[in-house]
Design a protein around this motif. Structure first.
Motif, PDB file in Angstrom:
ATOM      1  N   GLN A 125      -1.733 -29.605 -10.938  1.00  0.00           N
ATOM      2  CA  GLN A 125      -0.678 -28.687 -10.531  1.00  0.00           C
ATOM      3  C   GLN A 125      -0.727 -27.409 -11.361  1.00  0.00           C
ATOM      4  O   GLN A 125      -0.634 -26.295 -10.827  1.00  0.00           O
ATOM      5  N   CYS A 149      -4.611 -31.134  -5.759  1.00  0.00           N
ATOM      6  CA  CYS A 149      -3.241 -31.482  -6.127  1.00  0.00           C
ATOM      7  C   CYS A 149      -2.428 -31.822  -4.880  1.00  0.00           C
ATOM      8  O   CYS A 149      -2.450 -31.099  -3.880  1.00  0.00           O
ATOM      9  N   THR A 150      -1.703 -32.930  -4.931  1.00  0.00           N
ATOM     10  CA  THR A 150      -0.861 -33.366  -3.815  1.00  0.00           C
ATOM     11  C   THR A 150       0.473 -32.632  -3.841  1.00  0.00           C
ATOM     12  O   THR A 150       1.123 -32.557  -4.885  1.00  0.00           O
ATOM     13  N   GLN A 151       0.879 -32.118  -2.704  1.00  0.00           N
ATOM     14  CA  GLN A 151       2.180 -31.475  -2.572  1.00  0.00           C
ATOM     15  C   GLN A 151       3.163 -32.464  -1.949  1.00  0.00           C
ATOM     16  O   GLN A 151       2.811 -33.215  -1.042  1.00  0.00           O
ATOM     17  N   TYR A 197       3.813 -37.779  -2.751  1.00  0.00           N
ATOM     18  CA  TYR A 197       4.059 -36.843  -3.846  1.00  0.00           C
ATOM     19  C   TYR A 197       3.035 -37.031  -4.961  1.00  0.00           C
ATOM     20  O   TYR A 197       2.303 -38.027  -5.003  1.00  0.00           O
ATOM     21  N   ASN A 198       3.010 -36.066  -5.849  1.00  0.00           N
ATOM     22  CA  ASN A 198       2.105 -36.054  -6.995  1.00  0.00           C
ATOM     23  C   ASN A 198       2.720 -36.904  -8.107  1.00  0.00           C
ATOM     24  O   ASN A 198       3.630 -36.463  -8.804  1.00  0.00           O
ATOM     25  N   ASN A 217       9.758 -34.507 -10.056  1.00  0.00           N
ATOM     26  CA  ASN A 217       9.678 -35.045  -8.696  1.00  0.00           C
ATOM     27  C   ASN A 217      11.058 -35.399  -8.155  1.00  0.00           C
ATOM     28  O   ASN A 217      11.324 -35.247  -6.959  1.00  0.00           O
ATOM     29  N   GLU A 248      12.768 -32.262  -6.835  1.00  0.00           N
ATOM     30  CA  GLU A 248      12.179 -31.822  -5.572  1.00  0.00           C
ATOM     31  C   GLU A 248      12.543 -32.777  -4.437  1.00  0.00           C
ATOM     32  O   GLU A 248      12.812 -32.344  -3.309  1.00  0.00           O
TER      33      GLU A 248
END
Length: 433
Positions: free
Chosen positions: A140, A147-149, A212-213, A221, A224
């Motif tokens: 990130q 990177c996972t969103q 999610y990351n 997290n 978000e």
């Protein structure tokens, strides 16, 4: 048969996945790669080269230090010609990385995908999920395309609210599933069973899966997730009459953090929390996991001598999400202003379970029956029984799940919680009440 203009929920182009979300044996993983993956891998290779050079330089300087020779202007750095060599290696690596990133970015539009755009790439997503769990905070921070969103998914594809607006496609009973560390939404399917699909069939829920990351801080997290839940409830095609969250492992910490953020939000901005009816935890390390503490001791041991100290960099590659599992962090204040690799006591601020919500805890143990050793050490192989049940020696930290809302399963491992028939029956019993 609906008219052609009526949107319908998308299904993955790939066939139904085999057991455990793995692809068929004859699948070609290379066909699942995206052009942006090449940039991500190139960036990781450059960072690995730089990291290895720093470790080598640190060992070099440790040896020189024992001979009484001075080092560079920073700890672990050499000086003179030796220092120049190491600096040159890192400088050239950065130039090569910049060139590769620019060149590959220009070439991306010319690479056609090897598989349909709506195909579900099970193997690729599993690798990406594991990578994000181990070093997702770094991905990130570096803007790495691997990177996972965070986002909502169904059938392994991004959630299509327009398709859910079709008659009968969505119900007012919304079930959100939050996966654990190094996993993704596809891995709720295990041994042919998916708790979300099962609860949809027997209780009429519409399941939506979070991706999610997991390498980021759980509190990051959580914040978000709270914002995404507010948006999801507001844009759901039909009025949400009931919201439930089912969380596995680390996902439970993220869910608790989201509830805290929603409770602290200004009036009207956290509107999803009053709709939350059930919050179910599967093997969540509410008070931490011993394996992360073992990793912390590796940091301490490697840093104990001049020769091993450079290698501590390798142990400290593990992500913020992993180190949050040492004690079960939920808030920003649990980690802000602290060195997460330094030995320290549990300094968390106690966070109670959300009020007016039916909170349930499922714990597992590999043991055949309860015992002091099994409860504190063995657990499900990753999470001790007491931690999964929210029990703590400090009464202020004990979460206080009501006895009827606790369930312990024996001879069961951490991942087995995702597929066990007894667990599925328990979830159904709790959530139909």
């Amino acid at each position: 048969m609906p008219p052609p203009s009526t949107p319908r929920p998308r299904k993955p182009a790939a066939s139904v996945p085999p057991v455990d979300g793995a692809t068929a044996a004859n699948a070609n993983p290379l066909r699942q790669l995206r052009a942006s993956d090449l940039r991500g891998v190139a960036r990781l290779a450059a960072q690995a080269t730089t990291g290895i050079s720093r470790v080598a330089e640190g060992v070099h300087q440790s040896v020189l230090g024992t001979l009484g020779l001075p080092g560079g202007d920073q700890p672990g750095r050499t000086r003179g010609l030796t220092g120049l060599v190491y600096q040159s290696i890192r400088g050239v690596t950065q130039l090569v990385d910049a060139g590769l990133q620019a060149g590959l970015a220009r070439l991306e539009p010319f690479f056609a995908p090897a598989t349909p755009s709506d195909a579900v790439h099970w193997e690729r997503e599993a690798v990406i999920a594991a990578l994000n769990g181990v070093m997702g905070d770094r991905l990130q921070r570096d803007g790495n395309p691997l990177c996972t969103q965070m986002g909502w998914y169904q059938h392994g594809l991004p959630l299509d609210l327009r398709a859910l607006a079709a008659p009968g496609a969505a119900t007012g009973k919304l079930l959100v599933l939050v996966h654990g560390l190094c996993m993704n939404d596809l891995q709720w399917l295990r041994h042919g069973h998916d708790h979300g699909a099962h609860l949809a069939e027997v209780l009429g829920y519409t399941p939506v899966y979070l991706r999610y990351n997991t390498g980021q801080h759980t509190s990051t997290n959580g914040a978000e997730l709270s914002a995404l839940l507010a948006s999801l409830v507001a844009s759901w095609p039909v009025p949400v009459t009931e919201l439930s969250i089912l969380a596995h492992s680390m996902g439970g910490l993220v869910a608790r953090s989201a509830c805290h953020h929603a409770a602290q939000a200004p009036a009207g901005s956290g509107g999803w929390l009053p709709r939350l009816r059930h919050l179910v935890f599967l093997g969540t390390p509410h008070h931490g996991a011993p394996l992360e503490r073992a990793g912390h001791w590796v940091d301490v041991l490697l840093g104990s001598t001049a020769y091993s100290r450079p290698f501590a960099r390798l142990a400290q590659l593990r992500s913020a999400g992993i180190t949050d599992l040492r004690y079960g962090h939920v808030l920003d204040t649990d980690w802000q202003g602290r060195d997460r690799f330094r030995k320290s006591p549990d300094q968390r601020t106690p966070v109670p379970l959300p009020s007016a919500v039916a909170c349930h805890a499922v714990a597992a143990t590999l043991a055949a029956r309860r015992s002091p050793v099994g409860e504190r050490l063995v657990g499900d192989g990753l999470v001790p029984l007491h931690s999964a049940l929210g029990i703590h020696d400090d009464p202020e930290r004990t979460l206080g799940f009501a006895k009827p809302r606790q369930a312990v399963f024996y001879r069961l491992g951490h991942l087995d919680l995702l597929a066990d028939a007894g667990v599925a029956r328990q979830l159904q019993e709790w959530m139909q009440a």
